[in-house]
Scaffold this motif. Structure first.
Motif, short mmCIF file in Angstrom:
data_model
loop_
_atom_site.label_atom_id
_atom_site.label_comp_id
_atom_site.label_asym_id
_atom_site.label_seq_id
_atom_site.Cartn_x
_atom_site.Cartn_y
_atom_site.Cartn_z
N PHE A 8 -4.01 6.32 0.64
CA PHE A 8 -4.21 7.55 -0.11
C PHE A 8 -3.23 7.69 -1.27
O PHE A 8 -3.52 8.40 -2.23
N TYR A 9 -2.07 7.06 -1.18
CA TYR A 9 -1.07 7.17 -2.24
C TYR A 9 -0.18 5.93 -2.25
O TYR A 9 -0.11 5.19 -1.28
N CYS A 10 0.51 5.74 -3.36
CA CYS A 10 1.42 4.61 -3.53
C CYS A 10 2.67 4.82 -2.68
O CYS A 10 3.27 5.90 -2.71
N PRO A 11 3.10 3.83 -1.90
CA PRO A 11 4.30 4.00 -1.07
C PRO A 11 5.60 4.04 -1.89
O PRO A 11 6.64 4.41 -1.37
N TYR A 12 5.54 3.69 -3.17
CA TYR A 12 6.74 3.68 -4.01
C TYR A 12 6.90 4.95 -4.83
O TYR A 12 7.99 5.52 -4.89
N CYS A 13 5.83 5.41 -5.48
CA CYS A 13 5.96 6.57 -6.35
C CYS A 13 5.16 7.78 -5.87
O CYS A 13 5.35 8.88 -6.37
N GLY A 14 4.24 7.60 -4.93
CA GLY A 14 3.46 8.71 -4.41
C GLY A 14 2.22 9.05 -5.20
O GLY A 14 1.49 9.97 -4.83
N ASP A 15 1.95 8.35 -6.28
CA ASP A 15 0.78 8.64 -7.09
C ASP A 15 -0.49 8.18 -6.38
O ASP A 15 -0.46 7.30 -5.52
N GLU A 16 -1.62 8.76 -6.76
CA GLU A 16 -2.89 8.46 -6.11
C GLU A 16 -3.80 7.55 -6.94
O GLU A 16 -4.93 7.29 -6.55
N ASP A 17 -3.31 7.04 -8.07
CA ASP A 17 -4.12 6.18 -8.94
C ASP A 17 -4.00 4.72 -8.49
O ASP A 17 -3.29 3.92 -9.09
N TRP A 28 -3.17 -3.93 -3.13
CA TRP A 28 -3.45 -2.78 -3.99
C TRP A 28 -2.47 -2.75 -5.14
O TRP A 28 -1.36 -3.29 -5.04
N GLU A 29 -2.86 -2.12 -6.24
CA GLU A 29 -1.96 -1.94 -7.37
C GLU A 29 -1.96 -0.48 -7.80
O GLU A 29 -2.99 0.20 -7.72
N CYS A 30 -0.81 -0.01 -8.21
CA CYS A 30 -0.63 1.37 -8.65
C CYS A 30 -0.56 1.39 -10.17
O CYS A 30 0.29 0.72 -10.77
N ALA A 31 -1.43 2.17 -10.79
CA ALA A 31 -1.44 2.26 -12.25
C ALA A 31 -0.28 3.11 -12.77
O ALA A 31 0.13 2.96 -13.92
#
Length: 59
Positions: A8-17, A28-31
């Motif tokens: 549901f969210y990035c484990p590093y920054c918490g963003d949902e993208d 997975w990759e976080c934008a």
């Protein structure tokens, strides 16, 4: 059960993208923070789930 469970969210920054990464299963990759990570299911614990509140309310 679904073929791929999505975080549901990035484990590093918490963003949902988040988007699936091409490197493999569970990647997975976080934008937002430009990081890539991989999720892996390790298995079930041998002891299972234990509840302490079995038996109802005591009066």
């Amino acid at each position: 059960m679904s073929e791929r469970a999505a975080p549901f969210y990035c484990p590093y920054c918490g963003d949902e993208d988040l988007r699936p990464n091409e490197t493999g299963h569970g990647a997975w990759e976080c934008a937002a923070c430009n990081r890539a990570f991989q999720l892996k299911f390790l298995g079930l614990l041998a002891r299972g789930v234990q509840r302490e509140d079995v038996g109802g309310d005591e009066i």
